[in-house]
Motif scaffolding. Structure first.
Motif, mmCIF file in Angstrom:
data_model
loop_
_atom_site.group_PDB
_atom_site.id
_atom_site.type_symbol
_atom_site.label_atom_id
_atom_site.label_comp_id
_atom_site.label_asym_id
_atom_site.label_seq_id
_atom_site.Cartn_x
_atom_site.Cartn_y
_atom_site.Cartn_z
ATOM 1 N N LEU A 1 -23.618 15.134 -27.040
ATOM 2 C CA LEU A 1 -24.030 14.154 -26.146
ATOM 3 C C LEU A 1 -24.753 13.080 -26.878
ATOM 4 O O LEU A 1 -24.490 11.744 -26.594
ATOM 5 C CB LEU A 1 -24.825 14.430 -25.034
ATOM 6 N N ILE A 2 -25.673 13.404 -27.580
ATOM 7 C CA ILE A 2 -26.434 12.428 -28.363
ATOM 8 C C ILE A 2 -25.317 11.508 -29.354
ATOM 9 O O ILE A 2 -25.733 10.486 -29.381
ATOM 10 C CB ILE A 2 -27.658 12.878 -29.095
ATOM 11 N N HIS A 3 -24.666 12.201 -30.194
ATOM 12 C CA HIS A 3 -23.750 11.554 -30.834
ATOM 13 C C HIS A 3 -22.855 10.614 -29.935
ATOM 14 O O HIS A 3 -22.359 9.480 -30.598
ATOM 15 C CB HIS A 3 -23.066 12.711 -31.791
ATOM 16 N N MET A 4 -22.182 10.945 -28.828
ATOM 17 C CA MET A 4 -21.450 10.239 -27.971
ATOM 18 C C MET A 4 -22.343 9.005 -27.657
ATOM 19 O O MET A 4 -21.565 7.840 -27.655
ATOM 20 C CB MET A 4 -20.942 10.795 -27.004
ATOM 21 N N ILE A 5 -23.534 9.194 -27.117
ATOM 22 C CA ILE A 5 -24.436 8.115 -26.740
ATOM 23 C C ILE A 5 -24.361 6.755 -28.121
ATOM 24 O O ILE A 5 -24.626 5.624 -27.748
ATOM 25 C CB ILE A 5 -25.688 8.313 -26.388
ATOM 26 N N ASP A 6 -24.705 7.537 -29.105
ATOM 27 C CA ASP A 6 -24.851 6.635 -30.368
ATOM 28 C C ASP A 6 -23.484 6.009 -30.774
ATOM 29 O O ASP A 6 -23.616 5.030 -31.764
ATOM 30 C CB ASP A 6 -25.495 7.372 -31.504
ATOM 31 N N ASN A 7 -22.292 6.682 -30.456
ATOM 32 C CA ASN A 7 -21.200 6.111 -31.016
ATOM 33 C C ASN A 7 -20.614 4.618 -30.299
ATOM 34 O O ASN A 7 -20.638 4.562 -29.033
ATOM 35 C CB ASN A 7 -20.108 7.003 -30.584
ATOM 36 N N PRO A 8 -20.314 3.577 -31.284
ATOM 37 C CA PRO A 8 -20.265 2.216 -30.729
ATOM 38 C C PRO A 8 -18.949 2.233 -29.905
ATOM 39 O O PRO A 8 -18.729 1.109 -29.143
ATOM 40 C CB PRO A 8 -20.213 1.401 -31.761
ATOM 41 N N LYS A 9 -18.161 3.079 -30.005
ATOM 42 C CA LYS A 9 -16.951 3.094 -29.216
ATOM 43 C C LYS A 9 -17.113 3.494 -27.755
ATOM 44 O O LYS A 9 -16.294 3.030 -26.874
ATOM 45 C CB LYS A 9 -15.765 3.981 -29.669
ATOM 46 N N TYR A 10 -18.415 4.002 -27.200
ATOM 47 C CA TYR A 10 -18.625 4.276 -25.699
ATOM 48 C C TYR A 10 -19.458 3.285 -25.310
ATOM 49 O O TYR A 10 -20.364 2.582 -25.861
ATOM 50 C CB TYR A 10 -19.294 5.529 -25.851
ATOM 51 N N ASP A 11 -19.191 2.927 -23.936
ATOM 52 C CA ASP A 11 -19.959 2.341 -23.250
ATOM 53 C C ASP A 11 -20.839 3.329 -22.107
ATOM 54 O O ASP A 11 -20.395 3.649 -21.108
ATOM 55 C CB ASP A 11 -19.213 1.185 -22.452
ATOM 56 N N PRO A 12 -22.084 3.838 -22.600
ATOM 57 C CA PRO A 12 -22.493 4.871 -21.644
ATOM 58 C C PRO A 12 -23.238 4.230 -20.264
ATOM 59 O O PRO A 12 -23.818 3.596 -20.422
ATOM 60 C CB PRO A 12 -23.470 5.672 -22.400
ATOM 61 N N TYR A 13 -23.134 5.307 -19.315
ATOM 62 C CA TYR A 13 -23.752 4.895 -18.233
ATOM 63 C C TYR A 13 -24.377 6.418 -17.494
ATOM 64 O O TYR A 13 -23.450 7.396 -17.638
ATOM 65 C CB TYR A 13 -22.877 4.293 -16.950
ATOM 66 N N ILE A 14 -25.437 6.564 -17.010
ATOM 67 C CA ILE A 14 -26.155 7.784 -16.224
ATOM 68 C C ILE A 14 -25.712 7.326 -14.899
ATOM 69 O O ILE A 14 -25.974 6.267 -14.404
ATOM 70 C CB ILE A 14 -27.382 7.820 -16.634
ATOM 71 N N VAL A 15 -25.188 8.259 -14.268
ATOM 72 C CA VAL A 15 -24.649 8.111 -12.897
ATOM 73 C C VAL A 15 -25.715 8.970 -11.983
ATOM 74 O O VAL A 15 -25.927 9.984 -11.889
ATOM 75 C CB VAL A 15 -23.114 8.612 -12.568
ATOM 76 N N GLU B 1 -13.955 -3.621 -23.837
ATOM 77 C CA GLU B 1 -12.985 -2.599 -24.603
ATOM 78 C C GLU B 1 -13.391 -1.404 -24.949
ATOM 79 O O GLU B 1 -12.661 -0.653 -25.405
ATOM 80 C CB GLU B 1 -12.978 -3.644 -25.795
ATOM 81 N N LYS B 2 -14.681 -1.151 -24.818
ATOM 82 C CA LYS B 2 -15.314 0.130 -25.175
ATOM 83 C C LYS B 2 -14.813 1.194 -23.818
ATOM 84 O O LYS B 2 -14.405 0.798 -22.954
ATOM 85 C CB LYS B 2 -16.819 0.137 -25.155
ATOM 86 N N ILE B 3 -15.099 2.470 -24.291
ATOM 87 C CA ILE B 3 -14.430 3.514 -23.345
ATOM 88 C C ILE B 3 -15.783 4.089 -22.489
ATOM 89 O O ILE B 3 -16.788 3.993 -22.906
ATOM 90 C CB ILE B 3 -14.189 4.864 -24.432
ATOM 91 N N PRO B 4 -15.514 3.954 -21.110
ATOM 92 C CA PRO B 4 -16.527 4.042 -20.235
ATOM 93 C C PRO B 4 -17.049 5.689 -20.421
ATOM 94 O O PRO B 4 -15.927 6.548 -20.627
ATOM 95 C CB PRO B 4 -16.132 4.029 -18.986
#
Length: 210
Positions: free
Chosen positions: A82-96, A115-118
């Motif tokens: 999860l930490i790697h995904m949060i740091d990956n610039p291709k993602y646009d992370p949200y906590i629901v 343009e980023k992946i939600p």
């Protein structure tokens, strides 16, 4: 670490399917087709919650396998994936998560497609457990909070005292936000079939014409 769960070990009340978790008499494994959403989901859960027969996070994982991860939260561990995904610039992370204090209000953000992946991060557990996970997880501290607001009424009645949306219902709403209405409808259809099948199966009844 993402884990595979042996659903048949959860309960001794009835014989259950090792995939969908439903009683064998109402197994729905031949009644759905998998989807592959644009948005990605990470469900941060307690082990106790994900092993409950009525858990809907497992159902979402079955339907949307490639775009859904279930990670077990540990107080002393770190979900490195999860930490790697949060740091990956291709993602646009949200906590629901619902807003329940001023601190979270400051982190509130509306969802905007880009343009980023939600990347939607959901916490699966009791209200007390979910607040604890959010409070004790430093890697979530700076992420924007996306509350699901409006007149949203749950149709999940497999547990008493549940008024807010269950995990899979929240994901349906998120898919709608991301303009994935076809996928949202397919998940919604299987969710309702899951609820009906669960109720019938625990009583030993089969569902006909489904």
């Amino acid at each position: 670490m993402e884990e595979k769960f042996k659903v048949k070990e959860i309960t001794s009340k009835y014989k259950s399917c090792n995939n969908c978790g439903l009683p064998l008499v109402t197994c729905i494994c031949d009644k759905y087709e998998k989807i592959n959403t644009e948005a990605e989901f990470v469900i941060l859960s307690t082990l106790r919650e994900v092993k409950k027969p009525s858990n809907t996070a497992r159902l979402l994982k079955l339907l949307n396998e490639d775009k859904t991860k279930i990670l077990i939260w540990e107080r002393t561990g770190e979900p490195k994936e999860l930490i790697h995904m949060i740091d990956n610039p291709k993602y646009d992370p949200y906590i629901v998560f619902p807003i329940y204090n001023e601190e979270l209000e400051k982190r509130k953000k509306s969802f905007n497609r880009s343009e980023k992946i939600p990347l939607f991060i959901l916490i699966d557990g009791t209200w007390k457990e979910a607040r604890r996970i959010l409070r004790k997880s430093y890697y979530l501290d700076k992420l924007p909070i996306l509350p699901l607001e409006g007149k949203l009424k749950t149709e999940y009645d497999l547990r008493r005292g549940i008024e807010s949306l269950c995990t899979i219902e929240a994901c349906i709403e998120l898919l709608k936000m991301n303009n994935e209405s076809v996928e949202a409808q397919r998940v919604n259809d299987i969710f309702h079939l899951f609820v009906k099948s669960y109720k019938a199966g625990v009583c030993g009844h089969e569902l006909k014409n489904v």
